[in-house]
Enzyme design. Structure first.
Site, PDB file in Angstrom:
ATOM      1  N   MET A 100     -12.759   1.439  -9.184  1.00  0.00           N
ATOM      2  CA  MET A 100     -13.359   0.891  -7.967  1.00  0.00           C
ATOM      3  C   MET A 100     -14.805   0.538  -8.247  1.00  0.00           C
ATOM      4  SD  MET A 100     -11.743   3.250  -4.903  1.00  0.00           S
ATOM      5  CE  MET A 100     -11.958   4.821  -5.750  1.00  0.00           C
ATOM      6  N   ALA A 101     -15.141  -0.728  -7.998  1.00  0.00           N
ATOM      7  CA  ALA A 101     -16.488  -1.214  -8.281  1.00  0.00           C
ATOM      8  C   ALA A 101     -17.523  -0.434  -7.476  1.00  0.00           C
ATOM      9  CB  ALA A 101     -16.584  -2.695  -7.938  1.00  0.00           C
ATOM     10  N   GLN A 126     -11.474  -0.185 -17.629  1.00  0.00           N
ATOM     11  CA  GLN A 126     -10.778  -1.349 -17.078  1.00  0.00           C
ATOM     12  C   GLN A 126     -11.558  -2.629 -17.364  1.00  0.00           C
ATOM     13  OE1 GLN A 126     -10.444  -2.832 -12.971  1.00  0.00           O
ATOM     14  NE2 GLN A 126      -8.242  -2.423 -13.112  1.00  0.00           N
ATOM     15  N   CYS A 163      -7.737  -7.762  -8.296  1.00  0.00           N
ATOM     16  CA  CYS A 163      -8.928  -7.886  -7.461  1.00  0.00           C
ATOM     17  C   CYS A 163      -8.782  -9.063  -6.498  1.00  0.00           C
ATOM     18  CB  CYS A 163     -10.165  -8.086  -8.338  1.00  0.00           C
ATOM     19  SG  CYS A 163     -11.702  -8.118  -7.385  1.00  0.00           S
ATOM     20  N   LYS A 174      -3.008  -3.577 -13.940  1.00  0.00           N
ATOM     21  CA  LYS A 174      -2.949  -3.272 -12.509  1.00  0.00           C
ATOM     22  C   LYS A 174      -2.921  -4.598 -11.766  1.00  0.00           C
ATOM     23  CE  LYS A 174      -5.022  -0.346  -8.930  1.00  0.00           C
ATOM     24  NZ  LYS A 174      -5.546  -1.293  -7.918  1.00  0.00           N
ATOM     25  N   GLY A 178      -1.558   2.357  -3.221  1.00  0.00           N
ATOM     26  CA  GLY A 178      -1.662   1.842  -1.871  1.00  0.00           C
ATOM     27  C   GLY A 178      -1.339   2.874  -0.811  1.00  0.00           C
ATOM     28  N   ARG A 217      -8.951   4.260  -2.586  1.00  0.00           N
ATOM     29  CA  ARG A 217      -9.862   4.564  -1.476  1.00  0.00           C
ATOM     30  C   ARG A 217      -9.671   5.956  -0.879  1.00  0.00           C
ATOM     31  NH1 ARG A 217      -8.616   0.528   2.749  1.00  0.00           N
ATOM     32  NH2 ARG A 217      -6.541   0.611   1.811  1.00  0.00           N
TER      33      ARG A 217
END
Length: 398
Positions: A39-40, A92, A123, A165, A228, A252
């Protein structure tokens, strides 16, 4: 150490157990088949340390762009750095040009900078998809295949497993995931992870776990990972039961909750132990996170600027006043952070469901930004080939 009051037995039935064997990624055996999703701006070395102290798995860096890495951009080199005790160093990569992606993989392998490489084809952000990258790229079958071949060829030179991914596709009318999974398998990819949404969904709605199950059925001869809407260990158990996947990718759901990996570890062990931190534990973790970020950036201001976005996630559901929340979101120094945290009622217990569930903004479905004429054909035309050669992003981290 975790205080006894920060761990509870939920009374959950014994069926809440993750019945998964170890995950095989090339030569690596992952005893706990849980992966922290890249995650950025989140999964830097500081946050990865907090997460892996709670449970086993694979902890992946933020996305690093191939061009920036090949050019040895200082921030990109920082992104792929690992702590000495990270047992499996995972990176990644993002890229749209096969030659540049291949060169980036070669650099990682030749300089022994990772034990596992993941490629980003999921993305959905406009600055990526409008250049034909991320979730837009698998639509172009020839480009996708060329990138996979270039990456796996270079990774194989160092016996470094390479995974991908991806999302279901650009939208429901332009799905790519089954075909992409088969191409990846046929060209030596070690595992595929599917986020059960399209690019146009962004993070809205519900993840399509049925699509993950269909991919699992379509690829019986390689590991398939699901991503997800895993907000809890119980969600992970439900996904495994519904889809038959070989591993879980958590994104998340762990923002502001590094202890989620402890819950997942407990589910693998068949116990109903869950981390239910009171406000004192949350405050302690926030301060430690800020210290680790300061160390990572080698700059206190940068570290404190970075911790600000985590505040709403850490304190979700906790009775923290609006004024303190606002001050925490603008905290300038470790000293001020300590003063603010000391103003909290640290006797407050875990607030239960209010602290759980969805993290971050889901947003709403939106039309995916794509290069002109991108959807007209599955093959690259001369215009798109010219665009791709100049389209590599030179800024890493999202």
């Amino acid at each position: 150490m975790t205080a006894i009051s920060d761990v509870t037995q939920t009374g959950a039935p014994s069926t809440a157990k993750l019945e998964l064997p170890p995950l095989q990624l090339g030569k690596h055996t992952i005893d706990t088949p849980v992966i922290l999703a890249p995650m950025a701006g989140i999964t830097n070395k500081a946050f990865r340390r907090l997460c892996r102290e709670y449970g086993g798995g694979v902890y992946v860096t933020e996305m690093v762009t191939s061009r920036a890495l090949v050019e040895r951009n200082a921030e990109s080199m920082r992104i792929i750095s690992h702590d000495p005790d990270e047992e499996l160093r995972s990176v990644q990569l993002y890229g749209v040009d096969p030659k540049t992606v291949g060169a980036a993989v070669r650099l990682i392998v030749e300089e022994d900078r990772a034990d596992h490489i993941d490629l980003n084809f999921g993305c959905p952000v406009p600055k990526v998809t409008r250049k034909g990258g991320g979730a837009a790229l698998p639509w172009k079958t020839d480009l996708f295949t060329s990138i996979i071949k270039a990456a796996t060829t270079e990774a194989a030179r160092g016996d470094v497993p390479l995974t991908i991914k991806m999302r279901k596709g650009i939208n429901e009318d332009h799905l790519t995931y089954i075909e992409s999974g088969k191409i990846a398998r046929d060209h030596g990819v070690a595992a595929v992870a599917l986020h059960g949404r399209t690019a146009s969904q962004y993070y809205s709605g519900k993840a399509d776990w049925d699509a993950i199950a269909r991919l699992r059925e379509s690829l019986p001869d390689m590991p398939v990972l699901g991503n997800g809407d895993i907000w809890s260990a119980e969600d992970a158990v439900a996904m495994v039961k519904q889809t038959g996947i070989d591993g879980i990718v958590v994104g998340r759901g762990c923002m502001g909750r590094p202890w989620l990996f402890g819950d997942l570890q407990a589910a693998f062990e068949g116990t109903d132990k869950r981390y239910t931190p009171g406000l004192a534990k949350v405050a302690e973790t926030v301060y430690r996170h800020a210290e680790l970020l300061t160390e990572y950036f080698e700059d206190e201001f940068k570290g404190l600027r970075d911790i600000r976005k985590h505040m709403a996630w850490y304190f979700k559901g906790y009775p923290v006043g609006g004024d303190i929340r606002s001050a925490l979101a603008q905290v300038p120094t470790l000293e001020v952070l300590r003063e603010l945290l000391d103003q909290l009622d640290l006797s407050m217990p875990y607030p239960g469901k209010d602290a759980e569930g969805q993290r971050g903004r889901a947003g709403s479905p939106k039309k995916t930004h794509l290069p002109d004429g991108w959807l007209a054909t599955r093959e690259m035309d001369e215009k798109h080939k010219a665009m791709i050669s100049a389209a590599e992003l030179d800024v890493s981290g999202g």
